[in-house]
Design an enzyme around this catalytic site. Structure first.
Site, PDB file in Angstrom:
ATOM      1  N   ASP A   1       0.850  -1.189   0.000  1.00 46.65           N
ATOM      2  CA  ASP A   1       0.000   0.000   0.000  1.00 46.65           C
ATOM      3  C   ASP A   1       0.890   1.245   0.000  1.00 46.65           C
ATOM      4  O   ASP A   1       1.672   1.456   0.927  1.00 46.65           O
ATOM      5  CB  ASP A   1      -0.901  -0.005   1.233  1.00 46.65           C
ATOM      6  CG  ASP A   1      -1.809   1.205   1.263  1.00 46.65           C
ATOM      7  OD1 ASP A   1      -2.936   1.109   0.740  1.00 46.65           O
ATOM      8  OD2 ASP A   1      -1.378   2.257   1.785  1.00 46.65           O
ATOM      9  N   GLU A   2       0.722   2.051  -1.061  1.00 48.96           N
ATOM     10  CA  GLU A   2       1.635   3.182  -1.245  1.00 48.96           C
ATOM     11  C   GLU A   2       1.528   4.199  -0.103  1.00 48.96           C
ATOM     12  O   GLU A   2       2.543   4.694   0.388  1.00 48.96           O
ATOM     13  CB  GLU A   2       1.306   3.849  -2.590  1.00 48.96           C
ATOM     14  CG  GLU A   2       2.398   4.769  -3.023  1.00 48.96           C
ATOM     15  CD  GLU A   2       2.351   5.069  -4.520  1.00 48.96           C
ATOM     16  OE1 GLU A   2       1.881   4.226  -5.309  1.00 48.96           O
ATOM     17  OE2 GLU A   2       2.796   6.168  -4.877  1.00 48.96           O
TER      18      GLU A   2
ATOM     19  N   TYR B   1       0.261 -21.501   8.789  1.00 50.29           N
ATOM     20  CA  TYR B   1       1.415 -20.604   8.945  1.00 50.29           C
ATOM     21  C   TYR B   1       2.695 -21.421   9.092  1.00 50.29           C
ATOM     22  O   TYR B   1       3.704 -21.137   8.445  1.00 50.29           O
ATOM     23  CB  TYR B   1       1.181 -19.697  10.165  1.00 50.29           C
ATOM     24  CG  TYR B   1       2.298 -18.695  10.413  1.00 50.29           C
ATOM     25  CD1 TYR B   1       2.421 -17.546   9.636  1.00 50.29           C
ATOM     26  CD2 TYR B   1       3.223 -18.890  11.441  1.00 50.29           C
ATOM     27  CE1 TYR B   1       3.437 -16.620   9.869  1.00 50.29           C
ATOM     28  CE2 TYR B   1       4.239 -17.982  11.680  1.00 50.29           C
ATOM     29  CZ  TYR B   1       4.336 -16.840  10.892  1.00 50.29           C
ATOM     30  OH  TYR B   1       5.358 -15.940  11.124  1.00 50.29           O
TER      31      TYR B   1
ATOM     32  N   ILE C   1       3.875  -8.393  -3.164  1.00 49.37           N
ATOM     33  CA  ILE C   1       4.558  -9.620  -3.585  1.00 49.37           C
ATOM     34  C   ILE C   1       3.604 -10.653  -4.191  1.00 49.37           C
ATOM     35  O   ILE C   1       4.047 -11.607  -4.812  1.00 49.37           O
ATOM     36  CB  ILE C   1       5.400 -10.257  -2.446  1.00 49.37           C
ATOM     37  CG1 ILE C   1       4.522 -10.715  -1.283  1.00 49.37           C
ATOM     38  CG2 ILE C   1       6.504  -9.307  -1.988  1.00 49.37           C
ATOM     39  CD1 ILE C   1       5.243 -11.674  -0.315  1.00 49.37           C
TER      40      ILE C   1
ATOM     41  N   SER D   1      10.469 -18.265  10.792  1.00 54.62           N
ATOM     42  CA  SER D   1       9.808 -18.188  12.097  1.00 54.62           C
ATOM     43  C   SER D   1      10.238 -19.404  12.901  1.00 54.62           C
ATOM     44  O   SER D   1      10.756 -20.380  12.330  1.00 54.62           O
ATOM     45  CB  SER D   1       8.294 -18.247  11.867  1.00 54.62           C
ATOM     46  OG  SER D   1       7.600 -18.450  13.072  1.00 54.62           O
TER      47      SER D   1
ATOM     48  N   ASN E   1      10.609 -10.226   3.800  1.00 55.91           N
ATOM     49  CA  ASN E   1       9.986 -10.083   5.121  1.00 55.91           C
ATOM     50  C   ASN E   1       8.459 -10.194   5.068  1.00 55.91           C
ATOM     51  O   ASN E   1       7.841 -10.694   6.000  1.00 55.91           O
ATOM     52  CB  ASN E   1      10.396  -8.718   5.699  1.00 55.91           C
ATOM     53  CG  ASN E   1       9.578  -8.323   6.911  1.00 55.91           C
ATOM     54  OD1 ASN E   1       9.802  -8.813   8.005  1.00 55.91           O
ATOM     55  ND2 ASN E   1       8.600  -7.445   6.714  1.00 55.91           N
TER      56      ASN E   1
ATOM     57  N   ARG F   1       0.562   3.762   3.036  1.00 51.24           N
ATOM     58  CA  ARG F   1       1.183   3.264   4.282  1.00 51.24           C
ATOM     59  C   ARG F   1       2.714   3.287   4.164  1.00 51.24           C
ATOM     60  O   ARG F   1       3.421   3.616   5.108  1.00 51.24           O
ATOM     61  CB  ARG F   1       0.716   1.832   4.577  1.00 51.24           C
ATOM     62  CG  ARG F   1      -0.713   1.759   5.090  1.00 51.24           C
ATOM     63  CD  ARG F   1      -1.015   0.420   5.772  1.00 51.24           C
ATOM     64  NE  ARG F   1      -1.171  -0.695   4.857  1.00 51.24           N
ATOM     65  CZ  ARG F   1      -2.296  -1.032   4.244  1.00 51.24           C
ATOM     66  NH1 ARG F   1      -3.384  -0.303   4.436  1.00 51.24           N
ATOM     67  NH2 ARG F   1      -2.362  -2.070   3.445  1.00 51.24           N
TER      68      ARG F   1
ATOM     69  N   VAL G   1       3.259 -24.518   8.083  1.00 46.50           N
ATOM     70  CA  VAL G   1       3.591 -25.182   6.814  1.00 46.50           C
ATOM     71  C   VAL G   1       4.222 -24.173   5.852  1.00 46.50           C
ATOM     72  O   VAL G   1       5.222 -24.457   5.188  1.00 46.50           O
ATOM     73  CB  VAL G   1       2.341 -25.846   6.191  1.00 46.50           C
ATOM     74  CG1 VAL G   1       2.644 -26.385   4.811  1.00 46.50           C
ATOM     75  CG2 VAL G   1       1.825 -26.966   7.103  1.00 46.50           C
ATOM     76  N   SER G   2       3.653 -22.954   5.815  1.00 47.96           N
ATOM     77  CA  SER G   2       4.201 -21.943   4.886  1.00 47.96           C
ATOM     78  C   SER G   2       5.635 -21.591   5.255  1.00 47.96           C
ATOM     79  O   SER G   2       6.487 -21.397   4.381  1.00 47.96           O
ATOM     80  CB  SER G   2       3.326 -20.685   4.883  1.00 47.96           C
ATOM     81  OG  SER G   2       3.484 -19.913   6.068  1.00 47.96           O
TER      82      SER G   2
END
Ligand code: NDP
Length: 276
Positions: free
Chosen positions: A37-38, A190, A62, A138, A88, A40, A192-193
C-alpha cells in the site's frame, strides 16, 4: 558505478520497518522500503525521515506479478543489481480467526510461500555476485512442526527441487480442503508456509553458491507487532537484529542456514530450541 542496493519487502510496519531503519543506519548504499500500500509505505518513510534516515520508496505487492515486474524493471534500469534482499512480507491468521482451515491454507501459502517464491524468481536475476538474501521464517518454520516423519524426510532431502517443494505445498492445501491434513501436517497453515520457506532457502543456496550469494532463513524472535497481536516481548528493533546480522555482519561462511533471533545457527532438522 551504481551504489549498493538493499531492498526490504513488507516494510511499512513491524519487523520489516525496523530492518529498514537498521539498514539506513549501517548499510553502505541505497535502502528501499517497499510496501503493498503506497500510502502506508510513504507514511513509514516520513516517520524514518523524522529520525534523520532517508530510505527510498517503491510500491511492491509480492502477490502481484505485475507489481513485481514493474519493480524489477525499475531496479534494473536505475541500479542494475541488488546486494541485499530481505523477504519479510507475510501474513498470519489469528488463532481466533473464524476462517475455515482450507481458506487459511490457500491464503497463507499464497502469500508466505508462493508469493515469496515469485519474488525470488523475478528479482534473483538482479542479485549481484556476493549478494545476501534473508528469508524471514519463524520458529514455526522449524521442521519439527511437521508431525509426519516421511514428510520431514521430503523437506530435508538435499536433492529436493523447487517444483517438488511447491508440489508439497499444494498437497497440504489439497489435504486442508479435504480436512485430512491434521495427522501428517498439523493444523497450522502458517507453520507449513514457513517450513516451506525454510526449505526453499536451503534449495536456493544450492543454486547460488557458485556466485558467492548467501541465502539464509531466520527466526526473528517473538516480537511486539500487529502479527503477534502485540504479545511478543521483543521490540521491533530487537526483532530486526538477527535479520540485520545476516544482511550485514554474518561471516560469508554462514549460508543456507536457519538462524535464531539470538544469532545462533540452529539445526533446522534437529530439536527445536525453546523461545526465551
Ligand atoms: P506485521 O503484520 O507487523 O507486518 C507484516 C508486513 O508484511 C506488513 O507491512 C504487511 O503490509 C506486509 N505484507 C503482507 N502481505 C503483503 C504483500 N502481499 N505484499 C507486500 N507486503 C505485504 O508482521 P511482523 O512484522 O510481525 O512480521 C514480519 C515477518 O516476521 C513476517 O515474515 C513474519 O512471518 C515473521 N515473524 C514474525 C514474528 C513475530 O513475533 N511478530 C515471529 C516470527 C516470524 P500491510 O501493512 O499492507 O498489511
Amino acid at each position: 558505478m551504481s551504489p549498493k542496493l538493499a531492498i526490504v519487502t513488507g516494510a511499512n510496519k513491524g519487523i520489516g520497518f525496523a530492518i529498514v531503519r537498521g539498514l539506513c543506519k549501517r548499510f553502505d548504499g541505497v535502502v528501499y522500503l517497499t510496501s503493498r500500500d503506497e500510502e502506508r509505505g510513504k507514511t513509514a518513510v516520513l516517520e524514518l525521515n523524522k529520525e534523520g534516515l532517508n530510505p527510498k520508496y517503491h510500491q511492491l505487492d509480492i502477490t502481484d506479478t505485475k507489481s513485481l515486474e514493474v519493480f524489477h524493471d525499475y531496479i534494473k534500469e536505475k541500479y542494475g543489481g541488488i546486494d541485499v534482499l530481505v523477504n519479510n512480507a507475510a501474513i498470519a491468521f489469528k488463532t481466533s480467526s473464524p476462517e475455515p482451515v482450507a481458506v487459511q491454507a490457500v491464503e497463507t501459502l499464497r502469500v508466505n510461500y508462493f508469493a515469496v517464491l515469485a519474488t525470488c524468481e523475478i528479482l534473483f536475476p538482479l542479485l549481484r555476485n556476493g549478494a545476501r538474501v534473508v528469508n524471514i521464517s519463524s520458529s514455526s518454520g522449524h521442521l519439527s512442526q511437521i508431525p509426519s516423519e516421511s514428510l520431514r524426510n521430503r523437506f530435508k532431502d538435499p536433492e529436493l527441487t523447487i517444483p517438488e517443494l511447491s508440489d508439497l505445498m499444494n498437497k497440504f492445501i489439497e489435504e486442508a480442503k479435504q480436512g485430512t491434513q491434521s495427522a501428517e501436517w498439523g493444523n497450522s497453515s502458517y507453520s507449513v508456509s514457513k517450513v516451506g520457506l525454510t526449505a526453499l532457502t536451503m534449495i536456493q543456496q544450492r543454486f547460488l553458491s557458485d556466485r558467492e550469494i548467501k541465502v539464509n532463513a531466520v527466526h526473528p524472535g517473538y516480537v511486539d507487532t500487529d502479527m503477534s497481536s502485540h504479545k511478543g516481548p521483543l521490540s521491533i528493533d530487537e526483532g530486526a537484529a538477527a535479520p540485520l546480522f545476516l544482511a550485514l555482519d554474518a561471516p560469508d561462511s554462514v549460508r543456507g542456514q536457519y538462524v535464531w533471533y539470538d544469532k545462533r545457527i540452529v539445526s533446522w532438522v534437529g530439536q527445536k530450541p525453546k523461545e526465551q
